[in-house]
Design a protein around this motif. Structure first.
Motif, PDB file in Angstrom:
ATOM      1  N   ASP A   1      22.363  22.102  -1.054  1.00  0.00           N
ATOM      2  CA  ASP A   1      22.920  23.437  -0.842  1.00  0.00           C
ATOM      3  C   ASP A   1      23.014  23.778   0.646  1.00  0.00           C
ATOM      4  O   ASP A   1      23.975  24.400   1.089  1.00  0.00           O
ATOM      5  N   SER A   2      22.004  23.332   1.415  1.00  0.00           N
ATOM      6  CA  SER A   2      22.010  23.683   2.832  1.00  0.00           C
ATOM      7  C   SER A   2      22.699  22.602   3.673  1.00  0.00           C
ATOM      8  O   SER A   2      22.628  22.617   4.889  1.00  0.00           O
ATOM      9  N   GLY A   3      23.341  21.651   3.016  1.00  0.00           N
ATOM     10  CA  GLY A   3      24.172  20.682   3.732  1.00  0.00           C
ATOM     11  C   GLY A   3      23.415  19.592   4.479  1.00  0.00           C
ATOM     12  O   GLY A   3      23.979  18.908   5.331  1.00  0.00           O
ATOM     13  N   ARG A   4      22.124  19.385   4.157  1.00  0.00           N
ATOM     14  CA  ARG A   4      21.388  18.321   4.843  1.00  0.00           C
ATOM     15  C   ARG A   4      21.619  16.985   4.133  1.00  0.00           C
ATOM     16  O   ARG A   4      20.749  16.434   3.491  1.00  0.00           O
ATOM     17  N   PHE A   5      22.840  16.478   4.280  1.00  0.00           N
ATOM     18  CA  PHE A   5      23.249  15.318   3.497  1.00  0.00           C
ATOM     19  C   PHE A   5      22.507  14.042   3.899  1.00  0.00           C
ATOM     20  O   PHE A   5      22.181  13.217   3.066  1.00  0.00           O
ATOM     21  N   MET A   6      22.231  13.890   5.216  1.00  0.00           N
ATOM     22  CA  MET A   6      21.531  12.688   5.664  1.00  0.00           C
ATOM     23  C   MET A   6      20.169  12.594   4.982  1.00  0.00           C
ATOM     24  O   MET A   6      19.756  11.527   4.530  1.00  0.00           O
ATOM     25  N   HIS A   7      19.500  13.760   4.919  1.00  0.00           N
ATOM     26  CA  HIS A   7      18.186  13.804   4.290  1.00  0.00           C
ATOM     27  C   HIS A   7      18.272  13.368   2.820  1.00  0.00           C
ATOM     28  O   HIS A   7      17.453  12.574   2.339  1.00  0.00           O
ATOM     29  N   VAL A   8      19.271  13.902   2.115  1.00  0.00           N
ATOM     30  CA  VAL A   8      19.432  13.571   0.699  1.00  0.00           C
ATOM     31  C   VAL A   8      19.701  12.076   0.537  1.00  0.00           C
ATOM     32  O   VAL A   8      19.103  11.396  -0.301  1.00  0.00           O
ATOM     33  N   ARG A   9      20.622  11.567   1.386  1.00  0.00           N
ATOM     34  CA  ARG A   9      20.979  10.150   1.295  1.00  0.00           C
ATOM     35  C   ARG A   9      19.730   9.278   1.462  1.00  0.00           C
ATOM     36  O   ARG A   9      19.527   8.327   0.717  1.00  0.00           O
ATOM     37  N   LYS A  10      18.882   9.657   2.396  1.00  0.00           N
ATOM     38  CA  LYS A  10      17.675   8.869   2.648  1.00  0.00           C
ATOM     39  C   LYS A  10      16.717   8.950   1.444  1.00  0.00           C
ATOM     40  O   LYS A  10      16.151   7.957   1.008  1.00  0.00           O
ATOM     41  N   THR A  11      16.589  10.157   0.902  1.00  0.00           N
ATOM     42  CA  THR A  11      15.686  10.327  -0.237  1.00  0.00           C
ATOM     43  C   THR A  11      16.124   9.490  -1.429  1.00  0.00           C
ATOM     44  O   THR A  11      15.322   8.764  -2.015  1.00  0.00           O
ATOM     45  N   ILE A  12      17.395   9.583  -1.781  1.00  0.00           N
ATOM     46  CA  ILE A  12      17.796   8.864  -3.000  1.00  0.00           C
ATOM     47  C   ILE A  12      17.824   7.363  -2.777  1.00  0.00           C
ATOM     48  O   ILE A  12      17.713   6.591  -3.716  1.00  0.00           O
TER      49      ILE A  12
END
Lengths: 452, 452
Positions: B22-33
């Motif tokens: 939601d807050s657009g932190r896509f790099m963080h999400v990519r790393k998590t998954i």
């Protein structure tokens, strides 16, 4: 090689045995059940009315008691055990695996289980009391203590020699556990890896150090979710110091998975999960009456709402005729949402993180549903009763009730979970009450304002 | 040793990822998954609204596609695959086990699955088409072809040498299969027995010749019942000549058991088993509308019955107010019986052999229920409306409807099964129609005769 199996065979056998019982050919029945595996005898008992159940049980060899009791569902098992002498029960339970024993004891009436515990020998009683102490429905309660443990510094050759001496490996063993001197779990070795590893390599070389363990106090439904998610066949159980306590095997988890899935369906109809289809009439009547009592209150509440509009109803009988349509549609739509959310929660899909999105989605569906069925019902009523105004009133009520149904269906289970009430159990009654009351108010209220 | 597991962890992770999205932190999400196991990514996708689903999928490494698709439920998987290019789908499906591949292909829209099959290499296509040819929901469809086969005349020592050379044994292998020269299954050897047997004994000495095999065309629900009943971890699949075709493992059966158990609950609410909780609004609205349409017809039918008594209703508005109580109680009682019988049939407890007994039991319960609630409702109404005669009329109607509910609830699923209609799907609508019509007729009919 045995005959390829057929499920229908079991049903034919069942019918044959019931006919033989009816016509008094007891010798024949005794002979037939003597050759059946324990799980089939259990199925036969579960499929028989209580009278035949007692007859069949009396024909059974006492040696089979334990195996059959293990396979029976709670209600049926308790019915049989409470009619047995405590000593016979002890004999029957003696050979049970520890997890089955704990489950059986915990489901018995307290006076019976006390008697049974008292008649057990010291060692068995301690084992049983230990398992019971973890609390029902936890990992400790469903684990077995027959795990094979290895030391990390020995070679495969030594292990193989040891296993050949031992001669037998407990059923459903797919993994050995590697423990340190103080029984701390440090790794796991799949059985198949012992077969492919070179004889001179050591356990340390082939063990998996990252294998996951289940804490002894984890609820059994969470255990089942982990098994289903990671496709495990077994898993080690540890205490808070990582000491190995036992293992859980997939065969026990399968039962939990099935019971969990059934639980929602049974609860939504106001039935106990373990309700026995062939229980005596009075026992069943009593068990089902709670739900009917709750529903009577709900139905009277809906009647009381209609009662507020008595003047309107006595002026226009047509309103009385149409008064059930809007509540009925709201009940169905709300129950669809409720069922979906309850299942989503059981599968772990619905949580605080996405509940807002879900509620707005169901509100939107309620809005569309409302629009579609409002137009349809308005047309039907306008044509049937030749009254466009009446059609408009019922359409408006439909719209209101469908939105209320979506909102209630989505929020109720979430709220109830927060309050630690089982949503499957009380959800559908509360939901129907809401859709009944809102539906009647919207329909008769609008009619009173506009038509009378 | 890894951390002891916690189920709640997954939910917290889910929430964190949704917030990051939601807050657009896509790099963080990519790393998590990137660090999550496939089954957890699947759970994340299933728990996300369709918009986030696409975003998440695009962030995923293409290497993971196959593993994640395998874990997804049908609806969610299809939504993702239909948006992918056929070549990418082929890449993703390439490494799938044959049973998962067949299941995925069969659930795709035909045009997509044709495209995918066309882009596959010859060998994979043949394997896939073979599995598809057994027909969906059969043993052949869910089996794997990676069984390890042995000859009966070799010694354990030779086998162990062979396995050490081979180096790897397929996942979830708990049993080896012994076949003759023409691949006929002649016995089975549990993996653990290879560990305990003496090296110079031969397979013949230790194999189990009575092990049971599953015919390739057995329906998957029957396969699941056998696994649950006999606590199997795996089972061989044979054709009509007893030639070994493959094996079925418990991890696939667990999914079937859960789906079967869920099926009844979802069907009874008029939902598709595979309905995706987070599907787009319009798709969900459309899917649920069938059931609402059926219910509208039912509700109109009930209204039409009331319509027959318009004259009575316009004379006594109190009848309109009380008109919903008797149908409502009948509906609840009937649904209890229906749910119990449907579950009994699913567990294999209810069959032709004991159906007569069951129907008379439910009739008796209906009679007792009727008597109890008739007395209660009569007292309530007599006090509330100060009219003993009215209380008597509603009591009589309650009695009639409760007996009708028991009879309908017990016979409907049995009749529908004979007609090969799924009782869970249509049962509760037909039942409610019966209890509505009987309830209204009994109440308004008696009132017309005695009160007006």
């Amino acid at each position: 090689m045995a005959e390829a199996l057929e499920v229908k065979h079991a049903q034919r056998q069942l019918k044959a045995i019931n006919q033989a019982l009816d016509s008094g050919r007891f010798m024949h029945v005794r002979k037939t059940i003597h050759d059946m595996p324990a799980c089939d005898i259990a199925l036969l008992l579960e499929s028989s009315p209580s009278k035949s159940r007692t007859e069949l049980w009396d024909m059974l060899d006492a040696d089979f008691y334990g195996d059959v009791l293990e396979e029976l569902s709670e209600d049926v098992r308790n019915g049989i055990i409470t009619q047995m002498m405590p000593e016979k029960v002890v004999d029957a339970l003696e050979d049970m695996e520890i997890d089955d024993l704990a489950e059986t004891l915990s489901s018995l009436p307290q006076s019976v289980s006390k008697d049974v515990l008292k008649s057990m020998d010291e060692q068995d009683r301690q084992r049983a009391e230990k398992a019971l102490s973890y609390g029902e429905d936890t990992a400790g309660f469903i684990m077995n203590t027959d795990a094979i443990t290895l030391r990390s510094d020995v070679t495969i050759e030594v292990i193989l020699r040891y296993l050949r001496l031992k001669g037998e490996i407990p059923e459903s063993t797919d993994t050995f556990y590697v423990v340190s001197r103080n029984d701390t779990l440090i790794g796991t070795v799949p059985v198949t890896k012992l077969l492919t590893a070179m004889p001179d390599s050591s356990i340390e070389d082939i063990m998996d150090e990252d294998a996951e363990a289940i804490p002894v106090n984890m609820p059994e439904t969470d255990v089942a979710k982990l098994f289903a998610r990671y496709d495990w066949l077994s898993a080690p159980v540890v205490d808070s110091n990582r000491q190995l306590l036992g293992r859980i095997t997939i065969d026990d988890v399968v039962d939990i998975i099935r019971e969990d899935a059934e639980h929602s369906m049974m609860s939504m109809a106001g039935l106990d999960d373990e309700e026995d289809t062939f229980a005596p009439v009075l026992q069943s009547t009593q068990r089902r009456s709670v739900w009917l009592a709750v529903n009577l209150v709900t139905a009277l509440l809906a009647a009381a709402v209609s009662d507020l509009f008595e003047a309107t109803l006595s002026q226009m009988a047509v309103l009385a005729i149409l008064n059930t349509i809007v509540p009925s549609m709201g009940g169905v739509a709300g129950n669809q949402t409720l069922t979906l959310v309850i299942r989503g929660m059981a599968l772990g899909h619905v949580s605080a993180g996405n509940s807002k999105w879900l509620i707005s989605k169901e509100l939107a569906i309620g809005f569309f549903n409302g629009a579609i069925w409002a137009v349809l019902i308005a047309s039907v009523i306008a044509i049937w009763k030749q009254d466009w105004m009446l059609g408009g009133v019922i359409a408006f009520a439909m719209m209101i009730n469908m939105i209320a149904a979506g909102l209630a269906g989505a929020t109720l289970p979430l709220v109830m979970k927060k309050l630690k009430i089982d949503p499957a159990l009380a959800g559908s009654v509360i939901l129907t009450t809401i859709t009944d009351v809102v539906g009647i108010f919207a329909f008769l209220g609008t009619a009173t304002l506009l038509l009378v």
